[in-house]
Scaffold this active site. Structure first.
Site, PDB file in Angstrom:
ATOM      1  CG  ASN A   1      -1.834   1.224   1.253  1.00  0.00           C
ATOM      2  OD1 ASN A   1      -1.429   2.339   0.905  1.00  0.00           O
ATOM      3  ND2 ASN A   1      -3.079   1.034   1.678  1.00  0.00           N
TER       4      ASN A   1
ATOM      5  CD  GLU B   1      -4.566   4.755   0.723  1.00  0.00           C
ATOM      6  OE1 GLU B   1      -5.093   5.796   1.151  1.00  0.00           O
ATOM      7  OE2 GLU B   1      -4.058   3.897   1.451  1.00  0.00           O
TER       8      GLU B   1
ATOM      9  CG  ASP C   1      -4.357  -2.140   3.355  1.00  0.00           C
ATOM     10  OD1 ASP C   1      -4.594  -2.815   4.377  1.00  0.00           O
ATOM     11  OD2 ASP C   1      -4.422  -0.895   3.340  1.00  0.00           O
TER      12      ASP C   1
ATOM     13  CG  ASN D   1      -7.386  -1.318   5.888  1.00  0.00           C
ATOM     14  OD1 ASN D   1      -6.607  -0.796   6.680  1.00  0.00           O
ATOM     15  ND2 ASN D   1      -7.683  -0.773   4.717  1.00  0.00           N
TER      16      ASN D   1
ATOM     17  CG  ASP E   1      -0.101  -4.167   4.310  1.00  0.00           C
ATOM     18  OD1 ASP E   1      -0.635  -3.580   3.360  1.00  0.00           O
ATOM     19  OD2 ASP E   1       0.216  -3.600   5.379  1.00  0.00           O
TER      20      ASP E   1
ATOM     21  CG  ASP F   1       0.018   4.619   6.371  1.00  0.00           C
ATOM     22  OD1 ASP F   1       0.127   4.272   5.179  1.00  0.00           O
ATOM     23  OD2 ASP F   1      -1.065   4.989   6.861  1.00  0.00           O
ATOM     24  CG  HIS F   2       0.161   0.124   4.583  1.00  0.00           C
ATOM     25  ND1 HIS F   2      -0.599  -0.943   5.010  1.00  0.00           N
ATOM     26  CD2 HIS F   2      -0.654   1.214   4.634  1.00  0.00           C
ATOM     27  CE1 HIS F   2      -1.816  -0.524   5.303  1.00  0.00           C
ATOM     28  NE2 HIS F   2      -1.875   0.779   5.078  1.00  0.00           N
TER      29      HIS F   2
END
Length: 263
Positions: free
Chosen positions: A10, A37, A150, A152, A224, A253-254
């Site tokens: 991501n 994303e 991802d 989530n 992930d 942030d991933h």
């Protein structure tokens, strides 16, 4: 048998973070990169950098400002499907077939908002419905398949920095974990992260931007995932998490995850 390295990441805007994407591709040299994303419409996708590194086979499903998924490959791929599991035309899935017939499905599951209650938070209900549609699709699959992206959701107690503290936090609530468990059971998916790094080993892939130094409190979650079914699962040889990427300049942030297969 040929080794094929497949990465999921991501990236949280592929154009804004194109420099670290290039750095990662040069260092890790994966054969296939699945991005989530991407946050870009198809006509504005940064094709040039990927092609300059040999990623000539590109399948994208973009959307302005939000969402977006892409699969970039140095080996031939054929676009297979684009499912609207969100039921609102958001660009959250794209699937391809590899030369050996294995399906590769790249998915960006909705985050689900902040409140784990579909009655007061419609986004949470959309997330659960998304997973239910995925489960129905998964139950009808035949043939070896890799499902990555991802998700989530951090399903296991050891997939988060504190199981007790996050039980009521979206991404680790019992209702989400149960939904993901049903998806996994629907096609006997093998969770490759935990196959190669069994619980309770620490295995995080996401850290909030809210902490200036994510290493100080290390409040990570494993959001992930890479799963495989059938012969694809048997072909998996190793799984890696590139945690160092979280410290790079302007990081997502991933962080990327990678599984090596011997097809």
């Amino acid at each position: 048998m040929a080794a094929v390295k497949i990465v999921s990441w991501n990236i949280n805007s592929v154009r804004f973070r194109i420099a670290i994407v290039e750095q990662f591709l040069r260092e890790a040299e994966p054969d296939i990169l699945c991005l989530q994303e991407t946050k870009v419409v198809d006509e504005d996708f940064p094709f040039e950098m990927f092609r300059s590194l040999g990623y000539d086979h590109i399948v994208i499903h973009g959307q302005r400002m939000h969402h977006g998924v892409a699969i970039l490959s140095r080996v031939p791929i054929a676009e297979d499907d684009r499912f609207d599991w969100q039921a609102n035309r958001e660009a959250r899935h794209v699937g391809v077939r590899l030369p050996n017939g294995v399906r590769l499905e790249n998915v960006y599951v909705p985050a689900g908002g902040d409140v784990p209650d579909r009655d007061v938070n419609p986004k949470f209900g959309q997330k659960l419905d998304f997973l239910e549609r995925m489960t129905d699709w998964s139950a009808r699959l035949d043939g070896p398949t890799i499902l990555t992206g991802d998700f989530n959701i951090a399903p296991l107690p050891s997939d988060v920095w504190s199981h007790k503290a996050l039980l009521k936090t979206v991404s680790h609530t019992p209702i989400e974990v149960a939904a993901l468990d049903r998806l996994q059971a629907s096609n006997d998916w093998v969770d490759l992260g935990r196959h190669f790094h069994p619980a309770p080993a620490r295995l995080h892939t996401w850290w909030s931007y809210r902490s200036p130094d994510f290493t100080r409190n290390d409040r990570g979650r494993r959001l992930d995932h890479m799963w495989a079914s059938g012969e694809a699962a048997k072909a998996a040889r190793a799984h890696m998490v590139f945690e160092d990427c979280r410290s790079w300049l302007t990081p997502s942030d991933h962080v990327p995850i990678m599984t090596e297969f011997a097809f």
